[in-house]
Design an enzyme around this catalytic site. Structure first.
Site, PDB file in Angstrom:
ATOM      1  N   GLY A  32      14.510  24.593 -36.772  1.00 19.79           N
ATOM      2  CA  GLY A  32      14.116  23.435 -37.597  1.00 19.79           C
ATOM      3  C   GLY A  32      12.902  23.829 -38.234  1.00 19.79           C
ATOM      4  O   GLY A  32      12.661  23.418 -39.609  1.00 19.79           O
ATOM      5  N   LYS A  62      16.691  32.810 -28.713  1.00 24.49           N
ATOM      6  CA  LYS A  62      16.535  33.220 -29.891  1.00 24.49           C
ATOM      7  C   LYS A  62      15.543  34.178 -30.431  1.00 24.49           C
ATOM      8  O   LYS A  62      15.631  35.070 -31.203  1.00 24.49           O
ATOM      9  CB  LYS A  62      16.409  32.003 -30.999  1.00 24.49           C
ATOM     10  N   THR A  63      14.414  34.244 -29.490  1.00 21.49           N
ATOM     11  CA  THR A  63      13.178  35.126 -29.692  1.00 21.49           C
ATOM     12  C   THR A  63      13.099  36.117 -28.605  1.00 21.49           C
ATOM     13  O   THR A  63      12.166  36.951 -28.639  1.00 21.49           O
ATOM     14  CB  THR A  63      11.812  34.153 -29.863  1.00 21.49           C
ATOM     15  N   LYS A 134      -1.972  38.312 -25.159  1.00 20.45           N
ATOM     16  CA  LYS A 134      -2.389  39.596 -24.383  1.00 20.45           C
ATOM     17  C   LYS A 134      -2.814  40.579 -25.594  1.00 20.45           C
ATOM     18  O   LYS A 134      -3.601  41.309 -25.581  1.00 20.45           O
ATOM     19  CB  LYS A 134      -1.138  40.014 -23.691  1.00 20.45           C
ATOM     20  N   HIS A 270     -22.996   0.343  -9.289  1.00 24.58           N
ATOM     21  CA  HIS A 270     -23.156   1.764  -8.677  1.00 24.58           C
ATOM     22  C   HIS A 270     -21.859   1.795  -7.662  1.00 24.58           C
ATOM     23  O   HIS A 270     -22.276   2.164  -6.521  1.00 24.58           O
ATOM     24  CB  HIS A 270     -24.441   1.651  -7.873  1.00 24.58           C
ATOM     25  N   ASN A 409     -20.364   3.094   5.941  1.00 26.30           N
ATOM     26  CA  ASN A 409     -19.980   1.965   6.916  1.00 26.30           C
ATOM     27  C   ASN A 409     -19.935   0.568   5.968  1.00 26.30           C
ATOM     28  O   ASN A 409     -20.883   0.583   5.340  1.00 26.30           O
ATOM     29  CB  ASN A 409     -20.765   1.715   8.178  1.00 26.30           C
TER      30      ASN A 409
END
Length: 505
Positions: A32, A62-63, A134, A270, A409
């Site tokens: 595409g 393809k690649t 890389k 808070h 608590n």
């Protein structure tokens, strides 16, 4: 020089390709992308001409070819690499422009099938990106259209090593995030909750001015495929940007609000609720939540699960608030509230999604289920002689839903389906009860009390009785439960055991 372009997101790609062509850079492309560039009148070579092998298996292959990866990975500074590339007619590829199949966008669709998800797993794209990254000493790799303008500017003199290194790091983050999303999707498919390796990927929403304190740097990130209510997906209609503490408090408010399906209002300060209430209308729910603690609400966060109408807005506008979160605002309500310069108005529909919770610790991460237990799930049992009245039951249920969101608590008092006292984060339970009772004052008379964990001794019952509290809900499970039950019976208090603890640290 050569550039290989294969993109799913084609934003800005023709401009970049034109710049490559103008700089004398040969362009190779696939599928595409090849069509897009060709239609734009840009000379482009099909990948099959380079590999001398057709794209096949519906584009799955393809690649993945030595003519591609040899051109990407071959070191220009190593003569043996140069010789081998020449021997096999492999031309160097100097630019790789790739972004990947839209896996995230696919799995976010409500009607996505397993087959669709699998077909949107990119193989060739990540391989090319990793190869190019890389070999960033020679190859410039691009995954983000936002970076195209910078590269266009650098083409005349050639990209710098600093630029290539930065873009390589970005490419590795990109492929790592992509793989993490796929792994997360498959964990859901296989119902794995705590795998041997857990990779979490997050996307930056914004940098924050600072963290909890001005000397701390901070940023806000979001989970890419989370479908529940999240501040990351809220639409801010008015006010300055959210701070680190705003986000923490607002998230706490949303988690509490998620407990309710009837019209409900939650006020948080808070990270703890200072007012939680339900009502027949959202205006009534907010009025009650405000009255629960009219002092602590100053500078607080308000979350509502119904549209804010003019009646509710009138109440809200008379108080200094940091944030109001609601599914929507009427035109009249928005006009009234947006006249206040410093308030933030956020539009967000509360949608419940079960999820695991992550807590960072030094050098690691704690992972657990969300606290999803409801009173319907609990094996609740009245353990005293007197049973709760209908109104006491409603108050016990509201207090129990609220207390699970209070730091341990924790003790919560409720009356007329409104919290009237909250004792949070104390080192002993009776201390939390005394704070809640003191806050409630005269409202403690006839109120109901919820505790996030069992009473280790009867002292909390005695404090409740002295304040006029008439009903208690708690997990039970102490070796001294009977002492608390006997104390309740002595004072005419009804008590319910849920057998479910709600610690929150």
């Amino acid at each position: 020089m050569r550039a290989l372009i294969s993109v799913s997101d084609k934003t800005g790609i023709t401009e970049l390709a034109k710049a490559f062509h103008a700089a004398g850079i040969e362009i190779i492309s696939t599928g595409g992308t090849h069509r897009t560039l060709e239609e734009a009148g840009i000379p482009v070579i099909a990948i099959s001409e380079v590999t001398e092998f057709p794209e096949m298996l519906d584009g799955r292959v393809k690649t993945l070819h030595p003519m591609v990866h040899g051109g990407l990975l071959g070191r220009r500074d190593l003569q043996s690499h140069v010789d081998q590339m020449e021997e096999h007619d492999i031309a160097p590829i100097d630019f790789v422009v790739v972004n990947l199949y839209p896996f995230k966008e696919t799995v976010m669709k409500d009607d996505v099938t397993y087959e669709d998800a699998v077909e949107n797993i990119d193989i060739g794209g990540p391989s090319m990106l990793r190869s190019a990254a890389k070999n960033h000493a020679s190859v410039t790799v691009l995954v983000d259209p936002a970076d195209y303008p910078e590269i266009i500017r650098e083409l005349a003199d050639g990209t710098t090593l600093e630029t290539r290194k930065r873009l390589a790091a970005k490419a590795f983050r990109h492929t790592a995030a992509y793989d993490a999303l796929i792994a997360d999707y498959f964990m859901g498919q296989t119902n794995e909750k705590f795998p041997e390796q857990l990779t979490i990927t997050l996307e930056k929403v914004q940098n924050l001015r600072y963290g909890e304190n001005p000397h701390q740097e901070a940023a806000f990130y979001k989970a890419p495929i989370y479908k529940g209510a999240s501040l990351a997906s809220a639409k801010q209609l008015h006010g300055k940007e959210l701070s680190y503490n705003n986000i923490q408090d607002a998230n706490a408010a949303l988690e509490i609000l998620d407990e309710f399906r009837e019209p409900a209002a939650v006020v948080v300060k808070h990270m703890n609720p200072c007012g939680v209430a339900v009502g027949s209308t959202i205006a009534e729910a907010f009025r009650r939540a405000h009255e629960a603690d009219p002092v602590s609400i100053f500078g607080g966060i308000v979350a509502l699960n119904r549209e804010v109408d003019s009646e509710t807005a009138e109440q809200l506008s008379g108080i200094f608030l940091e944030i109001i979160i609601a599914p929507s605002f009427t035109e009249e309500a928005f006009a009234l509230l947006s006249a206040k310069k410093n308030i933030r108005l956020l539009e967000l529909e509360v949608k419940h999604v079960q999820s695991v919770r992550y807590t960072a610790v030094a050098g690691g991460m704690l992972v657990q289920d969300g606290d999803e237990e409801t009173l319907d799930d609990a094996q609740a049992k009245v353990v005293t002689k007197r049973k709760p009245s209908a109104s006491e039951w409603e108050d016990l249920k509201l207090a129990w839903r609220a207390v699970k969101h209070v730091k341990s608590n924790a003790i919560v008092l409720a009356k007329e389906e409104t919290t009237v006292g909250v004792g949070a984060g104390q080192m002993n339970r009776v201390g939390a009860a005394k704070i809640a009772i003191e806050q409630a004052g005269e409202k403690a008379q006839g109120a109901s009390l919820a505790s996030d964990a069992f009473f280790p001794m009867k002292d909390t019952v005695e404090a409740a009785a002295a304040a006029g509290i008439t009903a208690i809900i708690q997990p039970g499970g102490s070796i001294r439960d009977q002492e608390s039950i006997d104390a309740c019976d002595e004072h005419g208090i009804t008590m319910v055991f849920t057998h479910v603890r709600h610690f929150k640290h």
